[in-house]
Design a protein around this motif. Structure first.
Motif, PDB file in Angstrom:
ATOM      1  N   PHE A   1      21.937   3.103  21.446  1.00  0.00           N
ATOM      2  CA  PHE A   1      23.256   2.561  21.130  1.00  0.00           C
ATOM      3  C   PHE A   1      24.225   3.718  20.974  1.00  0.00           C
ATOM      4  O   PHE A   1      23.866   4.780  20.466  1.00  0.00           O
ATOM      5  CB  PHE A   1      23.215   1.761  19.823  1.00  0.00           C
ATOM      6  N   SER A   2      25.472   3.483  21.384  1.00  0.00           N
ATOM      7  CA  SER A   2      26.535   4.460  21.205  1.00  0.00           C
ATOM      8  C   SER A   2      27.847   3.702  21.049  1.00  0.00           C
ATOM      9  O   SER A   2      28.122   2.767  21.822  1.00  0.00           O
ATOM     10  CB  SER A   2      26.610   5.413  22.396  1.00  0.00           C
ATOM     11  N   SER A   3      28.617   4.082  20.032  1.00  0.00           N
ATOM     12  CA  SER A   3      29.873   3.360  19.809  1.00  0.00           C
ATOM     13  C   SER A   3      30.881   4.271  19.126  1.00  0.00           C
ATOM     14  O   SER A   3      30.518   5.258  18.489  1.00  0.00           O
ATOM     15  CB  SER A   3      29.634   2.118  18.947  1.00  0.00           C
ATOM     16  N   LEU A   4      32.141   3.906  19.288  1.00  0.00           N
ATOM     17  CA  LEU A   4      33.236   4.528  18.563  1.00  0.00           C
ATOM     18  C   LEU A   4      33.493   3.637  17.365  1.00  0.00           C
ATOM     19  O   LEU A   4      34.054   2.548  17.486  1.00  0.00           O
ATOM     20  CB  LEU A   4      34.484   4.648  19.445  1.00  0.00           C
ATOM     21  N   GLY A   5      33.047   4.087  16.232  1.00  0.00           N
ATOM     22  CA  GLY A   5      33.058   3.251  15.044  1.00  0.00           C
ATOM     23  C   GLY A   5      31.627   2.907  14.669  1.00  0.00           C
ATOM     24  O   GLY A   5      30.938   2.192  15.402  1.00  0.00           O
ATOM     25  N   VAL A   6      31.205   3.446  13.530  1.00  0.00           N
ATOM     26  CA  VAL A   6      29.804   3.285  13.146  1.00  0.00           C
ATOM     27  C   VAL A   6      29.475   1.831  12.860  1.00  0.00           C
ATOM     28  O   VAL A   6      28.353   1.374  13.079  1.00  0.00           O
ATOM     29  CB  VAL A   6      29.486   4.178  11.926  1.00  0.00           C
ATOM     30  N   SER A   7      30.424   1.051  12.425  1.00  0.00           N
ATOM     31  CA  SER A   7      30.165  -0.352  12.092  1.00  0.00           C
ATOM     32  C   SER A   7      29.768  -1.171  13.309  1.00  0.00           C
ATOM     33  O   SER A   7      29.124  -2.216  13.182  1.00  0.00           O
ATOM     34  CB  SER A   7      31.411  -0.964  11.431  1.00  0.00           C
ATOM     35  N   ARG A   8      30.100  -0.695  14.490  1.00  0.00           N
ATOM     36  CA  ARG A   8      29.774  -1.438  15.704  1.00  0.00           C
ATOM     37  C   ARG A   8      28.578  -0.826  16.445  1.00  0.00           C
ATOM     38  O   ARG A   8      28.296  -1.226  17.571  1.00  0.00           O
ATOM     39  CB  ARG A   8      30.997  -1.427  16.624  1.00  0.00           C
ATOM     40  N   LEU A   9      27.899   0.118  15.816  1.00  0.00           N
ATOM     41  CA  LEU A   9      26.860   0.863  16.516  1.00  0.00           C
ATOM     42  C   LEU A   9      25.732  -0.038  16.996  1.00  0.00           C
ATOM     43  O   LEU A   9      25.229   0.140  18.116  1.00  0.00           O
ATOM     44  CB  LEU A   9      26.297   1.964  15.595  1.00  0.00           C
ATOM     45  N   LEU A  10      25.333  -0.998  16.198  1.00  0.00           N
ATOM     46  CA  LEU A  10      24.166  -1.801  16.542  1.00  0.00           C
ATOM     47  C   LEU A  10      24.529  -3.116  17.229  1.00  0.00           C
ATOM     48  O   LEU A  10      23.670  -3.991  17.392  1.00  0.00           O
ATOM     49  CB  LEU A  10      23.338  -2.090  15.280  1.00  0.00           C
ATOM     50  N   GLU A  11      25.770  -3.279  17.654  1.00  0.00           N
ATOM     51  CA  GLU A  11      26.152  -4.476  18.396  1.00  0.00           C
ATOM     52  C   GLU A  11      25.593  -4.412  19.814  1.00  0.00           C
ATOM     53  O   GLU A  11      25.346  -3.336  20.361  1.00  0.00           O
ATOM     54  CB  GLU A  11      27.671  -4.615  18.422  1.00  0.00           C
ATOM     55  N   SER A  12      25.411  -5.568  20.428  1.00  0.00           N
ATOM     56  CA  SER A  12      24.817  -5.634  21.770  1.00  0.00           C
ATOM     57  C   SER A  12      25.662  -4.908  22.806  1.00  0.00           C
ATOM     58  O   SER A  12      25.128  -4.315  23.749  1.00  0.00           O
ATOM     59  CB  SER A  12      24.609  -7.090  22.184  1.00  0.00           C
ATOM     60  N   ASP A  13      26.981  -4.927  22.630  1.00  0.00           N
ATOM     61  CA  ASP A  13      27.838  -4.247  23.602  1.00  0.00           C
ATOM     62  C   ASP A  13      27.737  -2.725  23.498  1.00  0.00           C
ATOM     63  O   ASP A  13      28.231  -2.015  24.379  1.00  0.00           O
ATOM     64  CB  ASP A  13      29.295  -4.670  23.399  1.00  0.00           C
ATOM     65  N   SER A  14      27.121  -2.205  22.423  1.00  0.00           N
ATOM     66  CA  SER A  14      26.967  -0.753  22.260  1.00  0.00           C
ATOM     67  C   SER A  14      25.704  -0.215  22.908  1.00  0.00           C
ATOM     68  O   SER A  14      25.431   0.977  22.843  1.00  0.00           O
ATOM     69  CB  SER A  14      26.956  -0.391  20.766  1.00  0.00           C
ATOM     70  N   GLN A  15      24.931  -1.108  23.519  1.00  0.00           N
ATOM     71  CA  GLN A  15      23.700  -0.656  24.149  1.00  0.00           C
ATOM     72  C   GLN A  15      24.000   0.250  25.348  1.00  0.00           C
ATOM     73  O   GLN A  15      24.984   0.056  26.057  1.00  0.00           O
ATOM     74  CB  GLN A  15      22.881  -1.850  24.636  1.00  0.00           C
ATOM     75  N   GLN A  16      23.098   1.222  25.551  1.00  0.00           N
ATOM     76  CA  GLN A  16      23.165   2.054  26.744  1.00  0.00           C
ATOM     77  C   GLN A  16      21.748   2.440  27.136  1.00  0.00           C
ATOM     78  O   GLN A  16      20.864   2.547  26.298  1.00  0.00           O
ATOM     79  CB  GLN A  16      24.008   3.308  26.515  1.00  0.00           C
ATOM     80  N   TRP A  17      21.524   2.601  28.421  1.00  0.00           N
ATOM     81  CA  TRP A  17      20.225   3.041  28.903  1.00  0.00           C
ATOM     82  C   TRP A  17      20.387   3.675  30.272  1.00  0.00           C
ATOM     83  O   TRP A  17      21.404   3.489  30.942  1.00  0.00           O
ATOM     84  CB  TRP A  17      19.207   1.894  28.960  1.00  0.00           C
TER      85      TRP A  17
ATOM     86  N   GLY B   1      29.000   7.126  16.626  1.00  0.00           N
ATOM     87  CA  GLY B   1      27.575   7.249  16.380  1.00  0.00           C
ATOM     88  C   GLY B   1      26.762   7.003  17.633  1.00  0.00           C
ATOM     89  O   GLY B   1      27.191   6.306  18.560  1.00  0.00           O
ATOM     90  N   THR B   2      25.573   7.609  17.656  1.00  0.00           N
ATOM     91  CA  THR B   2      24.619   7.425  18.747  1.00  0.00           C
ATOM     92  C   THR B   2      23.228   7.337  18.150  1.00  0.00           C
ATOM     93  O   THR B   2      22.857   8.177  17.317  1.00  0.00           O
ATOM     94  CB  THR B   2      24.679   8.586  19.742  1.00  0.00           C
ATOM     95  N   ALA B   3      22.461   6.338  18.548  1.00  0.00           N
ATOM     96  CA  ALA B   3      21.042   6.200  18.179  1.00  0.00           C
ATOM     97  C   ALA B   3      20.283   5.954  19.475  1.00  0.00           C
ATOM     98  O   ALA B   3      20.525   4.943  20.154  1.00  0.00           O
ATOM     99  CB  ALA B   3      20.841   5.062  17.192  1.00  0.00           C
ATOM    100  N   GLN B   4      19.396   6.869  19.817  1.00  0.00           N
ATOM    101  CA  GLN B   4      18.838   6.830  21.172  1.00  0.00           C
ATOM    102  C   GLN B   4      17.425   7.403  21.200  1.00  0.00           C
ATOM    103  O   GLN B   4      17.095   8.325  20.461  1.00  0.00           O
ATOM    104  CB  GLN B   4      19.752   7.652  22.087  1.00  0.00           C
ATOM    105  N   LEU B   5      16.600   6.825  22.060  1.00  0.00           N
ATOM    106  CA  LEU B   5      15.288   7.361  22.391  1.00  0.00           C
ATOM    107  C   LEU B   5      15.328   7.888  23.825  1.00  0.00           C
ATOM    108  O   LEU B   5      15.827   7.204  24.721  1.00  0.00           O
ATOM    109  CB  LEU B   5      14.199   6.293  22.272  1.00  0.00           C
ATOM    110  N   THR B   6      14.796   9.123  24.022  1.00  0.00           N
ATOM    111  CA  THR B   6      14.780   9.724  25.353  1.00  0.00           C
ATOM    112  C   THR B   6      13.345  10.075  25.708  1.00  0.00           C
ATOM    113  O   THR B   6      12.637  10.698  24.908  1.00  0.00           O
ATOM    114  CB  THR B   6      15.649  10.988  25.403  1.00  0.00           C
ATOM    115  N   ALA B   7      12.916   9.651  26.889  1.00  0.00           N
ATOM    116  CA  ALA B   7      11.571   9.963  27.378  1.00  0.00           C
ATOM    117  C   ALA B   7      11.690  10.769  28.660  1.00  0.00           C
ATOM    118  O   ALA B   7      12.552  10.494  29.504  1.00  0.00           O
ATOM    119  CB  ALA B   7      10.769   8.684  27.626  1.00  0.00           C
ATOM    120  N   SER B   8      10.836  11.782  28.798  1.00  0.00           N
ATOM    121  CA  SER B   8      10.857  12.595  30.010  1.00  0.00           C
ATOM    122  C   SER B   8       9.428  12.943  30.399  1.00  0.00           C
ATOM    123  O   SER B   8       8.542  13.069  29.544  1.00  0.00           O
ATOM    124  CB  SER B   8      11.671  13.883  29.783  1.00  0.00           C
ATOM    125  N   TRP B   9       9.229  13.110  31.671  1.00  0.00           N
ATOM    126  CA  TRP B   9       7.900  13.456  32.190  1.00  0.00           C
ATOM    127  C   TRP B   9       8.085  14.278  33.450  1.00  0.00           C
ATOM    128  O   TRP B   9       8.671  13.798  34.432  1.00  0.00           O
ATOM    129  CB  TRP B   9       7.094  12.187  32.480  1.00  0.00           C
TER     130      TRP B   9
END
Length: 499
Positions: free
Chosen positions: A342-358, A150-158
């Motif tokens: 957030f992005s993770s292999l395994g939806v159950s871990r999607l919102l864990e702190s280690d799944s953060q990406q930026w 799973g991936t949950a992400q906000l992307t901003a561009s200008w």
């Protein structure tokens, strides 16, 4: 983020995703690369057309020459029925609604162009169930298994508008929007003048019907008198046959006038949107319609008094900015892009702190070789600008000619009315003398009827001249803009800046 206007075959892309403390050095590197790498060449492509001015056309500069017209100028004719029908036409006719629809579309395009200058933010949520191949690059224990990701992400561009591409596109859309508004004003002016002219024609043929009916009655009386004279041996069969032929000819003139009156009513009904609503209406008398103001000469500010000419000027301005936007496409695109999620292999871990990406960083896209696409696009926009300028010049020339024609016709008709009034007065005097002689027993009634024929013909000529005078005044009002008040921000297009 690739520019929507620039997709070269080959491009240089420098992108960075530094730590926040290194963001400014990365951005400076991008800008330095933009300065060092040569852009595609736009030289030798320019507009060749020249805007015509009032001085080019020999127009006068006297402010006193400008006629004072109200936006509801048709009310100056003083006919309440006409005023109501013009108002109804302006509210219901399809041409007005079509112009409004085009204006709404132009305003929507303006909003789209405005949005291109602002940062864009998108949200993304992806949930995937996938079997990973055991023979690929993914190592065990994931290889050969079915996993959720799973991936949950906000992307901003200008896209930073350093070279004015999007600002020019916004100005172009603004010019198109204002031209659409002026087109709506021009449509209203045209429709109002068409209603008034149809009303004048309806009144004209109403009076011609009455005169044709009087002619028929006079010819019938004349035939009766000639028949009596033939029985008394005072006239020959030749005079009788001539009088008999005149009666159907008079009936024909009545039918022709009635046909024209009906057709004029149909035109008026169609313009006012009530095809069945005028059956019981009656036209006004031409003499009851007051004359409209007449200009003595052509003012230099005619160029701004007509909504169609003002719209053509705004289209020139839009084409100028469109060309500037096409020229700016030869320069680099500089984008700032950032994402967090957030992005993770395994939806159950999607919102864990280690799944953060930026990530955050600038990107440069610079056209180097595009097989001539950018130059062809700029040549196309320069040709569009030439077409807009020549369309404006045509509108100016046509406007000046229309005003000159109507002023000349108005003055000529005024002279013709003087001469025709004298001819009518002479015919009426002759008819009065014939009546007096008949009553005194010095003449016969045949002479009275014969002289009356000339009176009727002069009255028919007077009706035609009066109708033509009103129509010419309406045409002159339309040629002068019909009370249109131009926006003070009417542009003076800087075409030379693009040469």
């Amino acid at each position: 983020m690739t520019s929507r206007f620039n997709a070269p075959l080959f491009s240089l892309r420098l992108s960075f995703q530094p730590w926040p403390g290194r963001l400014m050095p990365g951005l400076m590197a991008v800008l330095s690369a933009a300065a060092l790498v040569a852009c595609a060449d736009s030289s030798g492509i320019a507009s060749r057309a020249t805007l015509r001015t009032g001085s080019d056309l020999g127009l006068q500069t006297s402010a006193a020459a400008r006629p004072v017209l109200a936006p509801d100028w048709w009310q100056g004719l003083g006919d309440a029925q006409l005023n109501a029908w013009v108002a109804q036409a302006l509210e219901q006719h399809p041409s007005i609604r079509l112009a409004q629809a085009r204006l709404d579309r132009a305003r929507a395009v303006l909003e789209v162009a405005d949005a291109a200058l602002l940062p864009q933010v998108t949200g993304q949520v992806d949930l995937t169930r996938q079997r990973y191949t055991a023979q690929g690059m993914v190592p065990p224990p994931v290889a050969g298994t079915v996993r959720d990701s799973g991936t949950a992400q906000l992307t901003a561009s200008w896209e930073i508008d350093f070279f004015g591409r999007y600002s020019a596109a916004l100005d172009s859309a603004l010019g198109t929007s204002r031209a659409a508004q002026l087109d709506a004003d021009a449509a209203r002016l045209m429709l109002a003048s068409q209603v008034v002219r149809a009303y004048v024609q309806w009144a004209r043929w109403g009076e011609q019907v009455a005169l044709a009916q009087r002619t028929l009655a006079q010819r019938t009386e004349l035939l009766t008198l000639v028949e009596s004279r033939v029985r008394a041996g005072l006239d020959s069969p030749l005079e009788l046959r001539q009088s008999q032929a005149a009666v159907p000819q008079a009936r024909l003139q009545v039918q022709l006038a009635q046909e024209q009156m009906t057709l004029a009513r149909h035109v008026l009904a169609a313009l006012t949107g009530q095809p069945l609503g005028l059956a019981n209406a009656r036209p006004a008398a031409l003499a009851a319609l007051r004359p409209l103001p007449v200009a003595a000469d052509i003012p230099v500010d005619l160029l701004g008094l007509r909504p169609d000419i003002a719209a053509a000027r705004w289209r020139v301005q839009a084409a100028v900015q469109d060309t500037a936007s096409a020229k700016a496409q030869f320069y680099p695109n500089i984008n700032l892009v950032g994402f967090v999620g957030f992005s993770s292999l395994g939806v159950s871990r999607l919102l864990e702190s280690d799944s953060q990406q930026w990530g955050v960083g600038p990107a440069l896209r610079l056209p180097i070789f595009d097989a001539g696409r950018l130059r062809a696009n700029l040549r196309s926009k320069a040709a569009d600008l030439d077409a807009a300028i020549e369309s404006y010049n045509t509108a100016v020339l046509d406007g000046v000619r229309e005003v000159a024609d109507q002023v000349s016709s108005t003055q000529a008709i005024a002279g013709q009315q003087v001469e025709q009034a004298a001819a009518l007065q002479a015919a009426q005097d002759a008819h009065e003398i014939a009546l007096q002689r008949y009553r005194a027993g010095l003449g016969n009634y045949l002479q009275v009827l014969t002289v009356e024929t000339a009176v009727i013909e002069q009255r028919r000529a007077a009706v035609d001249l009066n109708a033509r005078a009103l129509e010419t005044q309406v045409a002159l009002v339309r040629a002068l803009g019909g009370g249109f008040k131009p926006d003070a921000s009417l542009p003076t297009a800087q075409v030379s800046a693009l040469r």
